[in-house]
Design a protein around this motif. Structure first.
Motif, PDB file in Angstrom:
ATOM      1  N   UNK A   2       1.065  -1.243   0.070  1.00  0.00           N
ATOM      2  CA  UNK A   2       0.010   0.178  -0.071  1.00  0.00           C
ATOM      3  C   UNK A   2       0.819   1.115  -0.107  1.00  0.00           C
ATOM      4  N   UNK A   3       1.745   1.106   0.850  1.00  0.00           N
ATOM      5  CA  UNK A   3       2.654   2.476   0.568  1.00  0.00           C
ATOM      6  C   UNK A   3       3.651   2.535  -0.499  1.00  0.00           C
ATOM      7  N   UNK A   4       3.933   1.375  -1.030  1.00  0.00           N
ATOM      8  CA  UNK A   4       4.676   1.680  -2.306  1.00  0.00           C
ATOM      9  C   UNK A   4       3.456   2.105  -3.430  1.00  0.00           C
ATOM     10  N   UNK A   5       2.426   1.894  -3.535  1.00  0.00           N
ATOM     11  CA  UNK A   5       1.564   2.171  -4.402  1.00  0.00           C
ATOM     12  C   UNK A   5       1.235   3.822  -4.321  1.00  0.00           C
ATOM     13  N   UNK A   6       0.931   4.109  -2.984  1.00  0.00           N
ATOM     14  CA  UNK A   6       0.805   5.517  -2.882  1.00  0.00           C
ATOM     15  C   UNK A   6       1.866   6.382  -3.160  1.00  0.00           C
ATOM     16  N   UNK A   7       3.239   5.931  -2.969  1.00  0.00           N
ATOM     17  CA  UNK A   7       4.267   6.623  -3.139  1.00  0.00           C
ATOM     18  C   UNK A   7       4.369   7.066  -4.745  1.00  0.00           C
ATOM     19  N   UNK A  21       1.713   6.650  -6.795  1.00  0.00           N
ATOM     20  CA  UNK A  21       0.799   7.566  -7.293  1.00  0.00           C
ATOM     21  C   UNK A  21       0.997   8.990  -6.941  1.00  0.00           C
ATOM     22  N   UNK A  22       1.892   9.555  -6.171  1.00  0.00           N
ATOM     23  CA  UNK A  22       2.282  10.950  -5.788  1.00  0.00           C
ATOM     24  C   UNK A  22       3.214  10.972  -6.953  1.00  0.00           C
ATOM     25  N   UNK A  23       3.958  10.148  -7.380  1.00  0.00           N
ATOM     26  CA  UNK A  23       5.050  10.641  -8.480  1.00  0.00           C
ATOM     27  C   UNK A  23       4.403  10.671  -9.781  1.00  0.00           C
ATOM     28  N   UNK A  24       3.290   9.843 -10.039  1.00  0.00           N
ATOM     29  CA  UNK A  24       2.547  10.017 -11.242  1.00  0.00           C
ATOM     30  C   UNK A  24       1.850  11.600 -11.207  1.00  0.00           C
ATOM     31  N   UNK A  25       1.185  11.984 -10.154  1.00  0.00           N
ATOM     32  CA  UNK A  25       0.591  13.248 -10.014  1.00  0.00           C
ATOM     33  C   UNK A  25       1.602  14.350 -10.394  1.00  0.00           C
ATOM     34  N   UNK A  82       6.457  12.529 -20.550  1.00  0.00           N
ATOM     35  CA  UNK A  82       5.804  11.879 -21.649  1.00  0.00           C
ATOM     36  C   UNK A  82       5.448  10.318 -21.046  1.00  0.00           C
ATOM     37  N   UNK A  83       4.758   9.609 -21.775  1.00  0.00           N
ATOM     38  CA  UNK A  83       4.256   8.323 -21.338  1.00  0.00           C
ATOM     39  C   UNK A  83       3.453   8.250 -20.205  1.00  0.00           C
ATOM     40  N   UNK A  84       3.168   9.300 -19.698  1.00  0.00           N
ATOM     41  CA  UNK A  84       2.570   9.041 -18.336  1.00  0.00           C
ATOM     42  C   UNK A  84       1.234   8.354 -18.204  1.00  0.00           C
ATOM     43  N   UNK A  85       0.428   8.485 -19.362  1.00  0.00           N
ATOM     44  CA  UNK A  85      -0.756   7.710 -19.439  1.00  0.00           C
ATOM     45  C   UNK A  85      -0.539   6.329 -19.340  1.00  0.00           C
ATOM     46  N   UNK A 124       1.989   4.773 -18.063  1.00  0.00           N
ATOM     47  CA  UNK A 124       2.390   4.326 -16.530  1.00  0.00           C
ATOM     48  C   UNK A 124       1.037   4.213 -15.575  1.00  0.00           C
ATOM     49  N   UNK A 125       0.238   5.336 -16.116  1.00  0.00           N
ATOM     50  CA  UNK A 125      -0.930   5.269 -15.026  1.00  0.00           C
ATOM     51  C   UNK A 125      -1.756   3.960 -15.348  1.00  0.00           C
ATOM     52  N   UNK A 126      -1.860   3.496 -16.656  1.00  0.00           N
ATOM     53  CA  UNK A 126      -2.829   2.391 -16.967  1.00  0.00           C
ATOM     54  C   UNK A 126      -2.002   1.083 -16.242  1.00  0.00           C
ATOM     55  N   UNK A 127      -0.813   1.205 -16.411  1.00  0.00           N
ATOM     56  CA  UNK A 127      -0.235  -0.150 -15.935  1.00  0.00           C
ATOM     57  C   UNK A 127       0.081  -0.283 -14.141  1.00  0.00           C
ATOM     58  N   UNK A 128      -0.080   0.987 -13.772  1.00  0.00           N
ATOM     59  CA  UNK A 128      -0.074   0.851 -12.144  1.00  0.00           C
ATOM     60  C   UNK A 128      -1.635   0.636 -11.677  1.00  0.00           C
ATOM     61  N   UNK A 129      -2.863   0.942 -12.601  1.00  0.00           N
ATOM     62  CA  UNK A 129      -4.125   0.742 -12.451  1.00  0.00           C
ATOM     63  C   UNK A 129      -4.128  -0.734 -12.345  1.00  0.00           C
TER      64      UNK A 129
END
Length: 378
Positions: free
Chosen positions: A198-203, A205-209, A217-220, A222-227
């Motif tokens: 949970x802590x790793x995912x939270x961190x 997600x903050x980086x993605x924001x 670039x390619x942030x979309x 990264x968002x999809x893969x993390x989802x």
């Protein structure tokens, strides 16, 4: 000692224990090299008496013999990716259901809990977060819990059951509560392992924001893969909430120690907290993906606007160039006509021909300039 269900007569292991058809033996002339010893999947095996380990063993046969030689003892056997023959041996000794044995062999099961007579079969999904790859790595754990035994079958690197065993062996009071205490400790270890995930995912997600607002670039992607990782994590956590609820529901019926019931409620609370965070992560990633798409659309609109402005400016320049070209074309046309070398040509001998031609060229040029100026071409 508390058990989950009343005992019932032993049942055979269906096809796993059926006698095999005799096979004709063909004599071999040439001697064959000795076959390598079969790999043992026994990670740890020990017998406990009143919360104290009496002995540890390297194989199943010695463990079975030690358990049968004492009354009131408990065997705790840990296996890692066992062979079918080893599970068959366990099934014979502890009367394990063939369906549960089949699940333990094949693995790739969702978290669940099933009761077969006086044996409880539990499937858990351990998880750990690989921050560099931004992936959740899952391990699968199958637990057989009976009146006097606990058998764990691990598929994957996690959880660290050696730490669980060491912690329980240092707490004699807890371990003396029997197999149910071992099951609680394993479940507690698996759920505690979710906190770093949970802590790793939270961190991340903050980086993605930050990347979204920074226009990385390619942030979309990264968002999809993390989802996808969050969804897989949710598939592991959500069924375990039902598993804990089922254990709590049957605790009074099967006489589970009240202290263990309190510990189980604590595990259920941690699971609920992890599940809530996962829902927050999914909502946050959806919102971030929407924002990223909006920002991309805005940047595209700005680029299109800039291209349109450039195109308009180019059109204005083209109109100016076209207007001056037309103005210069008129006197050029007149001069070209009268520059042809023909003997018989009107106005060649006219005294006023030259000034009239100049006036005509000037008049046409001024007229065109006036028209283009009126149309704001120049």
């Amino acid at each position: 000692m508390a058990t989950f269900l009343p005992s019932r007569p032993a049942r055979p292991l269906l096809g796993a224990l059926r006698p095999r058809r005799a096979v004709d033996v063909v004599p071999v002339v040439a001697p064959r090299p000795a076959a390598p010893a079969p790999r043992s999947s026994v990670v740890a095996a020990a017998v406990y008496d009143d919360g104290v380990r009496t002995a540890a063993y390297d194989n199943l046969a010695e463990t079975f013999s030690a358990l049968r030689s004492r009354s009131g003892g408990m065997a705790w056997i840990g296996l890692e990716r066992p062979e079918e023959a080893e599970l068959t041996s366990l099934a014979r000794e502890f009367d394990l259901h063939p369906l549960a044995i089949e699940d333990a062999i094949q693995a790739h099961q969702r978290p669940k809990i099933e009761r077969y007579g006086d044996t409880l079969f539990v499937v858990l999904r351990a998880a750990r977060y690989l921050d560099d790859a931004e992936e959740v790595e899952f391990g699968e754990l199958h637990v057989f819990v009976g009146p006097d035994f606990v058998v764990t079958v691990r598929h994957g690197a996690s959880p660290d059951l050696a730490a669980v065993r060491a912690r329980l062996e240092s707490d004699r009071e807890m371990l003396s509560r029997g197999p149910e205490a071992v099951l609680y400790a394993i479940l507690d270890s698996v759920v505690d392992g979710y906190a770093p995930v949970v802590a790793g995912l939270d961190h991340d997600i903050d980086e993605i924001e930050s990347d979204v607002w920074g226009g990385a670039p390619d942030v979309s992607r990264r968002i999809y893969e993390l989802s996808r990782e969050v969804i897989d994590f949710q598939r592991a956590v959500r069924p375990e909430q039902g598993l804990c609820a089922s254990l709590a529901k049957g605790a009074d019926k099967y006489g589970v120690d009240p202290e263990l019931q309190a510990y189980l409620r604590d595990v259920a609370d941690h699971l609920a907290e992890a599940a809530d965070r996962i829902e927050v992560f999914r909502a946050a990633l959806r919102d971030i993906l929407t924002v990223a798409a909006t920002l991309v659309a805005q940047r595209q609109n700005e680029e299109m606007k800039h291209l349109s402005e450039v195109s308009i400016r180019q059109g204005e320049e083209v109109k100016k160039i076209s207007g001056w070209a037309a103005i210069l074309f008129a006197p050029t046309l007149v001069g070209t006509v009268y520059g042809m070398n023909f003997d018989v040509m009107p106005e060649l001998d006219w005294a006023y021909g030259y000034p009239v031609a100049l006036v005509a060229m000037l008049a046409v040029s001024v007229g065109l300039f006036g028209v283009f100026r009126w149309k704001r071409w120049i």
